[in-house]
Write a protein that holds these residues in place. Structure first.
Motif, PDB file in Angstrom:
ATOM      1  N   MET A  14       0.831  -1.209   0.000  1.00  0.00           N
ATOM      2  CA  MET A  14       0.000   0.000   0.000  1.00  0.00           C
ATOM      3  C   MET A  14       0.863   1.257   0.000  1.00  0.00           C
ATOM      4  O   MET A  14       0.536   2.237  -0.688  1.00  0.00           O
ATOM      5  CB  MET A  14      -0.944  -0.013   1.200  1.00  0.00           C
ATOM      6  N   SER A  15       1.956   1.245   0.747  1.00  0.00           N
ATOM      7  CA  SER A  15       2.835   2.416   0.778  1.00  0.00           C
ATOM      8  C   SER A  15       3.498   2.636  -0.574  1.00  0.00           C
ATOM      9  O   SER A  15       3.528   3.758  -1.087  1.00  0.00           O
ATOM     10  CB  SER A  15       3.892   2.255   1.870  1.00  0.00           C
ATOM     11  N   PHE A  16       4.038   1.570  -1.150  1.00  0.00           N
ATOM     12  CA  PHE A  16       4.643   1.693  -2.484  1.00  0.00           C
ATOM     13  C   PHE A  16       3.609   2.116  -3.517  1.00  0.00           C
ATOM     14  O   PHE A  16       3.856   2.987  -4.343  1.00  0.00           O
ATOM     15  CB  PHE A  16       5.304   0.373  -2.923  1.00  0.00           C
ATOM     16  N   GLN A  17       2.430   1.487  -3.479  1.00  0.00           N
ATOM     17  CA  GLN A  17       1.401   1.802  -4.459  1.00  0.00           C
ATOM     18  C   GLN A  17       0.994   3.268  -4.366  1.00  0.00           C
ATOM     19  O   GLN A  17       0.822   3.931  -5.392  1.00  0.00           O
ATOM     20  CB  GLN A  17       0.175   0.910  -4.281  1.00  0.00           C
ATOM     21  N   GLY A  18       0.832   3.764  -3.148  1.00  0.00           N
ATOM     22  CA  GLY A  18       0.429   5.162  -2.988  1.00  0.00           C
ATOM     23  C   GLY A  18       1.402   6.120  -3.641  1.00  0.00           C
ATOM     24  O   GLY A  18       1.013   7.056  -4.343  1.00  0.00           O
ATOM     25  N   VAL A  19       2.696   5.894  -3.423  1.00  0.00           N
ATOM     26  CA  VAL A  19       3.712   6.775  -4.010  1.00  0.00           C
ATOM     27  C   VAL A  19       3.786   6.583  -5.519  1.00  0.00           C
ATOM     28  O   VAL A  19       3.834   7.558  -6.279  1.00  0.00           O
ATOM     29  CB  VAL A  19       5.083   6.540  -3.342  1.00  0.00           C
ATOM     30  N   ILE A  20       3.773   5.334  -5.970  1.00  0.00           N
ATOM     31  CA  ILE A  20       3.829   5.052  -7.410  1.00  0.00           C
ATOM     32  C   ILE A  20       2.634   5.678  -8.127  1.00  0.00           C
ATOM     33  O   ILE A  20       2.788   6.333  -9.169  1.00  0.00           O
ATOM     34  CB  ILE A  20       3.892   3.529  -7.660  1.00  0.00           C
ATOM     35  N   ASN A  21       1.442   5.494  -7.580  1.00  0.00           N
ATOM     36  CA  ASN A  21       0.245   6.066  -8.203  1.00  0.00           C
ATOM     37  C   ASN A  21       0.303   7.583  -8.239  1.00  0.00           C
ATOM     38  O   ASN A  21      -0.120   8.214  -9.212  1.00  0.00           O
ATOM     39  CB  ASN A  21      -1.017   5.625  -7.460  1.00  0.00           C
ATOM     40  N   THR A  22       0.803   8.180  -7.160  1.00  0.00           N
ATOM     41  CA  THR A  22       0.912   9.642  -7.104  1.00  0.00           C
ATOM     42  C   THR A  22       1.867  10.156  -8.162  1.00  0.00           C
ATOM     43  O   THR A  22       1.569  11.135  -8.860  1.00  0.00           O
ATOM     44  CB  THR A  22       1.368  10.088  -5.704  1.00  0.00           C
ATOM     45  N   LEU A  75     -12.009   2.754  -5.534  1.00  0.00           N
ATOM     46  CA  LEU A  75     -11.860   4.020  -6.260  1.00  0.00           C
ATOM     47  C   LEU A  75     -11.569   5.156  -5.288  1.00  0.00           C
ATOM     48  O   LEU A  75     -10.635   5.938  -5.486  1.00  0.00           O
ATOM     49  CB  LEU A  75     -13.133   4.318  -7.049  1.00  0.00           C
ATOM     50  N   ILE A  76     -12.343   5.240  -4.213  1.00  0.00           N
ATOM     51  CA  ILE A  76     -12.150   6.300  -3.219  1.00  0.00           C
ATOM     52  C   ILE A  76     -10.765   6.202  -2.598  1.00  0.00           C
ATOM     53  O   ILE A  76     -10.061   7.207  -2.458  1.00  0.00           O
ATOM     54  CB  ILE A  76     -13.259   6.236  -2.144  1.00  0.00           C
ATOM     55  N   ILE A  77     -10.357   4.987  -2.240  1.00  0.00           N
ATOM     56  CA  ILE A  77      -9.044   4.792  -1.610  1.00  0.00           C
ATOM     57  C   ILE A  77      -7.926   5.230  -2.550  1.00  0.00           C
ATOM     58  O   ILE A  77      -7.038   5.997  -2.167  1.00  0.00           O
ATOM     59  CB  ILE A  77      -8.858   3.319  -1.193  1.00  0.00           C
ATOM     60  N   THR A  78      -7.962   4.757  -3.777  1.00  0.00           N
ATOM     61  CA  THR A  78      -6.884   5.059  -4.712  1.00  0.00           C
ATOM     62  C   THR A  78      -6.754   6.557  -4.939  1.00  0.00           C
ATOM     63  O   THR A  78      -5.651   7.116  -4.871  1.00  0.00           O
ATOM     64  CB  THR A  78      -7.111   4.333  -6.053  1.00  0.00           C
TER      65      THR A  78
END
Length: 145
Positions: A14-22, A75-78
């Motif tokens: 989740m931490s990696f995904q958040g930064v990657i998505n951002t 969707l909301i989380i992402t």
């Protein structure tokens, strides 16, 4: 032990995904990156279903309609994680997200929501949340002067 290991993997992912998505959203746009992320997850989910699936979609009508909201929440989380990390540092954003997750999970447990077994929210849990909040404040505290 498997639950702890999977929790560690989920938290790291989740931490990696958040930064990657951002970072992706900074280049192609917030909703474009969300569509790419959700679309990729959908395709991989279908692949996992094809290889590992043993369930029965015909049972969808037998569950509460509330349980159909997982995709909406995805969707909301992402989107909100991308916005949080884009406006705060990854560490600060994820820290606040974790506190929110823990508080809401504790409320779900305390009230037995969504079919969960009731688990009392005793003083040690309040203390734990307070310590986490204090930790985030201390982490964010910048020395001035």
């Amino acid at each position: 032990m498997l639950g702890i290991l999977m929790s560690v993997v989920a938290g790291a992912a989740m931490s990696f995904q958040g930064v990657i998505n951002t970072r992706l959203s900074e280049k192609i746009g917030l909703y474009e990156s969300n569509a790419f992320v959700q679309g990729t997850a959908f395709v991989l989910g279908l692949l996992a279903l094809w290889i590992l699936g043993k369930g029965d979609f015909s049972q969808m009508g037998q569950v509460s309609k509330v349980y159909w909201l997982g995709g909406v929440l995805g969707l909301i989380i992402t989107i909100t994680v991308m916005l949080a990390i884009g406006n705060l540092s990854p560490t600060y954003a994820i820290s606040v997200i974790l506190i929110s997750q823990l508080l809401v999970a504790a409320l779900i447990d305390a009230f037995g929501l969504l079919g969960s077994e009731k688990v009392p929210f005793i003083w040690t849990k309040y203390l734990g949340l307070a310590l986490m909040i204090a930790g985030v404040v201390a982490f964010k505290w910048e020395k001035t002067g």
